[in-house]
Design an enzyme around this catalytic site. Structure first.
Site, PDB file in Angstrom:
ATOM      1  N   THR A  12       1.049  -1.091  -0.166  1.00 35.91           N
ATOM      2  CA  THR A  12       0.084   0.172   0.686  1.00 35.91           C
ATOM      3  C   THR A  12       0.645   0.730  -0.275  1.00 35.91           C
ATOM      4  O   THR A  12       0.133   2.104   0.181  1.00 35.91           O
ATOM      5  CB  THR A  12      -1.268  -0.076   1.163  1.00 35.91           C
ATOM      6  OG1 THR A  12      -0.326   0.328   1.838  1.00 35.91           O
ATOM      7  CG2 THR A  12      -1.826  -0.901   1.222  1.00 35.91           C
ATOM      8  N   LEU A  14       3.127   4.187   1.683  1.00 30.63           N
ATOM      9  CA  LEU A  14       2.865   4.967   2.920  1.00 30.63           C
ATOM     10  C   LEU A  14       2.281   5.331   2.951  1.00 30.63           C
ATOM     11  O   LEU A  14       1.890   6.707   2.862  1.00 30.63           O
ATOM     12  CB  LEU A  14       4.670   5.980   2.864  1.00 30.63           C
ATOM     13  CG  LEU A  14       5.694   4.908   3.243  1.00 30.63           C
ATOM     14  CD1 LEU A  14       7.104   6.160   3.633  1.00 30.63           C
ATOM     15  CD2 LEU A  14       5.619   4.535   4.636  1.00 30.63           C
ATOM     16  N   HIS A  15       0.981   4.195   2.977  1.00 33.49           N
ATOM     17  CA  HIS A  15      -0.876   4.959   3.971  1.00 33.49           C
ATOM     18  C   HIS A  15      -0.608   3.698   4.697  1.00 33.49           C
ATOM     19  O   HIS A  15      -0.064   2.888   5.060  1.00 33.49           O
ATOM     20  CB  HIS A  15      -1.458   5.032   2.292  1.00 33.49           C
ATOM     21  CG  HIS A  15      -1.305   5.343   1.044  1.00 33.49           C
ATOM     22  ND1 HIS A  15      -0.963   6.687   1.561  1.00 33.49           N
ATOM     23  CD2 HIS A  15      -0.252   5.026  -0.471  1.00 33.49           C
ATOM     24  CE1 HIS A  15      -0.630   7.428   0.260  1.00 33.49           C
ATOM     25  NE2 HIS A  15      -0.029   6.193  -0.163  1.00 33.49           N
ATOM     26  N   ALA A  16      -1.599   4.651   5.591  1.00 31.56           N
ATOM     27  CA  ALA A  16      -2.656   3.833   5.933  1.00 31.56           C
ATOM     28  C   ALA A  16      -1.211   2.894   7.192  1.00 31.56           C
ATOM     29  O   ALA A  16      -0.241   4.245   8.014  1.00 31.56           O
ATOM     30  CB  ALA A  16      -3.354   2.542   5.879  1.00 31.56           C
ATOM     31  N   PRO A  18       1.841   1.555   7.151  1.00 32.34           N
ATOM     32  CA  PRO A  18       2.778   1.642   7.122  1.00 32.34           C
ATOM     33  C   PRO A  18       3.957   2.917   7.824  1.00 32.34           C
ATOM     34  O   PRO A  18       4.250   2.740   8.173  1.00 32.34           O
ATOM     35  CB  PRO A  18       2.485   0.705   5.582  1.00 32.34           C
ATOM     36  CG  PRO A  18       2.171  -0.109   5.201  1.00 32.34           C
ATOM     37  CD  PRO A  18       0.811   0.528   6.040  1.00 32.34           C
TER      38      PRO A  18
END
Length: 94
Positions: A12, A14-16, A18
């Site tokens: 994903t 660098l979102h949510a 991570p």
């Protein structure tokens, strides 16, 4: 100033989750760390909004930099984190 360039491994980007793990790890370092995409403006690695605004997706190459005592160790630690697929580790309970 020491730098590390690393490719985002998480599916994903660098979102949510991570991004949250990366920002927390950056905030725990003894030196301020910055992150940038390409030749873009570096942003504080300990800022969730700034990191999300980078729009770094899976496969994006980012550069980390830091200065001061412990900078090399901080960069090694954070680059190692970004090089792992944190999404897969969550799915496997890792």
């Amino acid at each position: 100033m020491p730098e590390r360039t690393v490719v985002i491994a998480s599916r994903t980007g660098l979102h949510a989750r991570p991004a949250k793990l990366f920002v927390q790890a950056a905030a725990a370092q003894e030196v301020p760390v910055r992150i940038r995409v390409g030749d873009g403006r570096p942003v504080p690695a300990n800022s969730m909004l700034a990191v999300l605004a980078l729009g770094a997706v899976h496969g994006t190459e980012v550069t980390l930099d830091a200065e001061g005592p412990g900078a090399e160790a901080a960069l090694d630690s954070l680059a190692g984190l970004l090089a792992r697929d944190l999404d897969a580790e969550e799915a496997s309970g890792g």
